[in-house]
Scaffold this motif. Structure first.
Motif, short mmCIF file in Angstrom:
data_model
loop_
_atom_site.label_atom_id
_atom_site.label_comp_id
_atom_site.label_asym_id
_atom_site.label_seq_id
_atom_site.Cartn_x
_atom_site.Cartn_y
_atom_site.Cartn_z
N PRO A 121 -7.17 12.75 -2.99
CA PRO A 121 -7.12 11.22 -3.24
C PRO A 121 -5.71 10.94 -3.22
O PRO A 121 -4.76 11.71 -3.37
CB PRO A 121 -7.37 10.93 -4.50
CG PRO A 121 -7.46 12.55 -5.14
CD PRO A 121 -7.73 13.54 -4.11
N PRO A 122 -5.41 9.63 -3.00
CA PRO A 122 -3.84 9.16 -2.87
C PRO A 122 -3.22 9.17 -4.59
O PRO A 122 -4.20 9.17 -5.22
CB PRO A 122 -4.04 7.66 -2.57
CG PRO A 122 -5.37 7.63 -1.86
CD PRO A 122 -6.32 8.56 -2.43
N PRO A 123 -2.26 9.47 -4.38
CA PRO A 123 -1.35 9.54 -5.70
C PRO A 123 -1.31 8.28 -6.46
O PRO A 123 -1.37 8.43 -7.77
CB PRO A 123 0.07 10.19 -5.33
CG PRO A 123 0.04 10.53 -3.96
CD PRO A 123 -1.31 9.87 -3.23
N ILE A 124 -1.45 7.23 -5.70
CA ILE A 124 -1.35 5.76 -6.55
C ILE A 124 -2.85 5.46 -6.28
O ILE A 124 -3.21 5.03 -5.02
CB ILE A 124 -0.36 4.91 -6.01
CG1 ILE A 124 0.88 5.42 -6.24
CG2 ILE A 124 -0.46 3.78 -6.85
CD1 ILE A 124 2.06 4.60 -5.35
N ALA A 125 -3.65 5.03 -7.40
CA ALA A 125 -4.82 4.51 -7.22
C ALA A 125 -4.86 2.97 -7.95
O ALA A 125 -4.67 2.70 -8.80
CB ALA A 125 -6.01 5.32 -8.24
N LEU A 126 -5.29 2.29 -6.74
CA LEU A 126 -5.19 0.69 -6.86
C LEU A 126 -6.84 0.62 -7.23
O LEU A 126 -7.71 0.90 -7.00
CB LEU A 126 -5.00 -0.01 -5.55
CG LEU A 126 -3.59 0.16 -5.04
CD1 LEU A 126 -3.32 -1.07 -4.17
CD2 LEU A 126 -2.50 -0.04 -6.13
N GLN A 127 -6.82 -0.45 -8.35
CA GLN A 127 -8.29 -0.87 -8.89
C GLN A 127 -8.52 -2.30 -8.53
O GLN A 127 -9.63 -2.36 -8.36
CB GLN A 127 -8.23 -0.49 -10.56
CG GLN A 127 -7.94 0.81 -10.75
CD GLN A 127 -7.59 1.12 -12.29
OE1 GLN A 127 -7.32 0.06 -13.17
NE2 GLN A 127 -7.57 2.27 -12.91
N MET A 128 -7.59 -3.02 -8.75
CA MET A 128 -7.99 -4.57 -8.49
C MET A 128 -6.84 -5.60 -8.01
O MET A 128 -5.45 -5.15 -8.31
CB MET A 128 -8.42 -5.02 -10.06
CG MET A 128 -8.89 -6.59 -10.02
SD MET A 128 -9.50 -7.12 -11.64
CE MET A 128 -8.42 -6.51 -12.59
N VAL A 129 -7.01 -6.23 -7.47
CA VAL A 129 -6.08 -7.25 -7.12
C VAL A 129 -6.52 -8.74 -7.62
O VAL A 129 -7.60 -8.97 -7.21
CB VAL A 129 -5.89 -7.31 -5.51
CG1 VAL A 129 -6.93 -7.55 -4.65
CG2 VAL A 129 -4.82 -8.11 -5.17
N GLN A 130 -5.48 -9.48 -7.90
CA GLN A 130 -5.86 -10.88 -8.63
C GLN A 130 -4.70 -11.88 -7.93
O GLN A 130 -3.61 -11.77 -7.91
CB GLN A 130 -5.76 -10.93 -10.11
CG GLN A 130 -7.30 -10.50 -10.55
CD GLN A 130 -8.40 -10.98 -10.42
OE1 GLN A 130 -8.39 -12.48 -10.16
NE2 GLN A 130 -9.29 -10.35 -10.78
N PRO A 131 -5.42 -13.10 -7.35
CA PRO A 131 -6.82 -13.30 -7.16
C PRO A 131 -6.98 -12.48 -5.87
O PRO A 131 -6.39 -12.01 -5.14
CB PRO A 131 -6.55 -14.83 -6.57
CG PRO A 131 -5.24 -15.09 -6.15
CD PRO A 131 -4.23 -14.00 -7.03
N GLN A 132 -8.58 -12.35 -5.85
CA GLN A 132 -8.95 -11.56 -4.73
C GLN A 132 -9.25 -12.21 -3.40
O GLN A 132 -9.17 -11.48 -2.42
CB GLN A 132 -10.46 -11.12 -5.33
CG GLN A 132 -10.48 -10.22 -6.64
CD GLN A 132 -11.97 -9.79 -6.71
OE1 GLN A 132 -12.80 -10.15 -6.21
NE2 GLN A 132 -12.03 -8.76 -7.81
N SER A 133 -8.93 -13.56 -3.64
CA SER A 133 -8.95 -14.42 -2.13
C SER A 133 -8.20 -15.69 -2.39
O SER A 133 -7.85 -16.14 -3.56
CB SER A 133 -10.57 -14.60 -1.87
OG SER A 133 -11.14 -15.55 -2.92
N ALA A 134 -8.14 -16.30 -1.34
CA ALA A 134 -7.56 -17.60 -1.11
C ALA A 134 -7.92 -18.43 -0.12
O ALA A 134 -8.73 -17.89 0.85
CB ALA A 134 -5.89 -17.37 -1.04
N VAL A 135 -7.68 -19.60 -0.11
CA VAL A 135 -7.98 -20.68 0.91
C VAL A 135 -7.01 -20.93 1.83
O VAL A 135 -5.87 -21.25 1.42
CB VAL A 135 -8.76 -22.00 0.20
CG1 VAL A 135 -9.21 -22.92 1.32
CG2 VAL A 135 -10.08 -21.47 -0.75
N ALA A 136 -7.13 -20.86 3.12
CA ALA A 136 -6.28 -21.00 4.36
C ALA A 136 -5.92 -22.27 4.05
O ALA A 136 -6.64 -23.29 3.95
CB ALA A 136 -6.58 -20.55 5.44
#
Length: 282
Positions: A121-136
């Motif tokens: 597994p990668p040494p850095i574990a990402l769990q979440m990103v906020q916001p998950q989406s955006a409107v172009a």
């Protein structure tokens, strides 16, 4: 003269007969083939020939030479017309049993491949990103926050492989600013976090950041009456009149009305659209 002519004619006839006889003999010798060679130690069995007597040894019979025994065995094999027993080479026969080197009569079956070892597994574990989406097309910057484990002191956010200015919020959170130009069109972006000093060894798993397509006005501009614009709702024959500053369907604000087009703004995302006038469908 007549007698001499008759002699010449007879000579020619005799010569032709001799030549024909020579051709017949040559053809007969060619089609018959060479006479098979008889082994030196094999007795002559042609008609009228008698085998040569062998001297006997006093006390016991003389054994047959090895060559004669092989010849007799060969003749016996040729005279044996019994069918072959294929059960000896079938999968059910004794010869078909799998030995230490396998069964040469069976189809080759490759051995099972070992299960590949999964990568660490990668040494850095990402769990979440906020916001998950955006409107172009949204005309404002957004703050992208990434949550995970194992962030080094020099952690840096990468968006589609491009490093961004990163702020370390705490042990489990880093953040960056995403400009409006970076999500002006719909696409699926990839967010990663790496160490600035050692990005090869200290890296993270990717997390998607979805850029959705901008919404489109669900109506058409079909005419102008004074200060009012005439609009036709999409998919229906319903018409409505709106003037500058009013809102259509609670979202689209009318900014300007001309004989060529109207300018509207999506009040949710502040996205502006220009809608040209089209001929009314009858």
């Amino acid at each position: 003269m007549a007698k001499a002519s008759s002699k010449e004619k007879n000579k020619k006839i005799i010569l032709a007969v001799l030549l024909l006889l020579a051709v017949v003999i040559a053809v007969w010798n060619f089609t018959r083939g060479p006479e098979p060679r008889r082994p030196a130690n094999r007795p002559d069995v042609r008609a009228g020939a008698q085998p040569a007597p062998r001297p006997a040894v006093s006390g016991q019979p003389r054994p047959a030479p090895a060559a004669n025994q092989q010849e007799a065995l060969y003749q016996q094999m040729l005279a044996d017309a019994s069918p072959l027993n294929f059960s000896l080479i079938s999968n059910r026969g004794e010869a078909a049993k799998v030995g230490p080197r396998g069964n040469i009569f069976a189809f080759y079956v490759p051995p099972p491949q070992p299960t590949p070892t999964p990568p660490p597994p990668p040494p850095i574990a990402l769990q979440m990103v906020q916001p998950q989406s955006a409107v172009a097309g949204t005309p404002r910057d957004i703050v992208l926050t990434v949550t995970g484990q194992g962030f080094p002191q020099d952690a840096q956010i990468l968006m589609d492989g491009r490093p961004k200015t990163t702020r370390r919020m705490n042990e489990t959170t880093v953040a960056t600013d995403v400009s409006a130009a970076e999500y002006s069109g719909p696409r699926n972006a990839t967010i990663e976090v790496k160490s600035q000093a050692d990005p090869v060894k200290l890296y993270s798993n990717p997390i998607p950041f979805i850029v959705q397509a901008a919404p489109e006005p669900p109506f058409r501009y079909i005419g102008r009456i004074g200060e009012n614009g005439l609009f036709e709702m999409g998919g229906t024959k319903e018409h409505t009149r709106k003037k500058r500053g009013e809102v259509i369907q609670g979202v689209w604000r009318i900014d300007s009305i001309t004989d060529q087009a109207v300018e509207v703004t999506n009040t949710t995302y502040e996205i502006k659209k220009r809608i040209p006038m089209v001929e009314k469908v009858r």
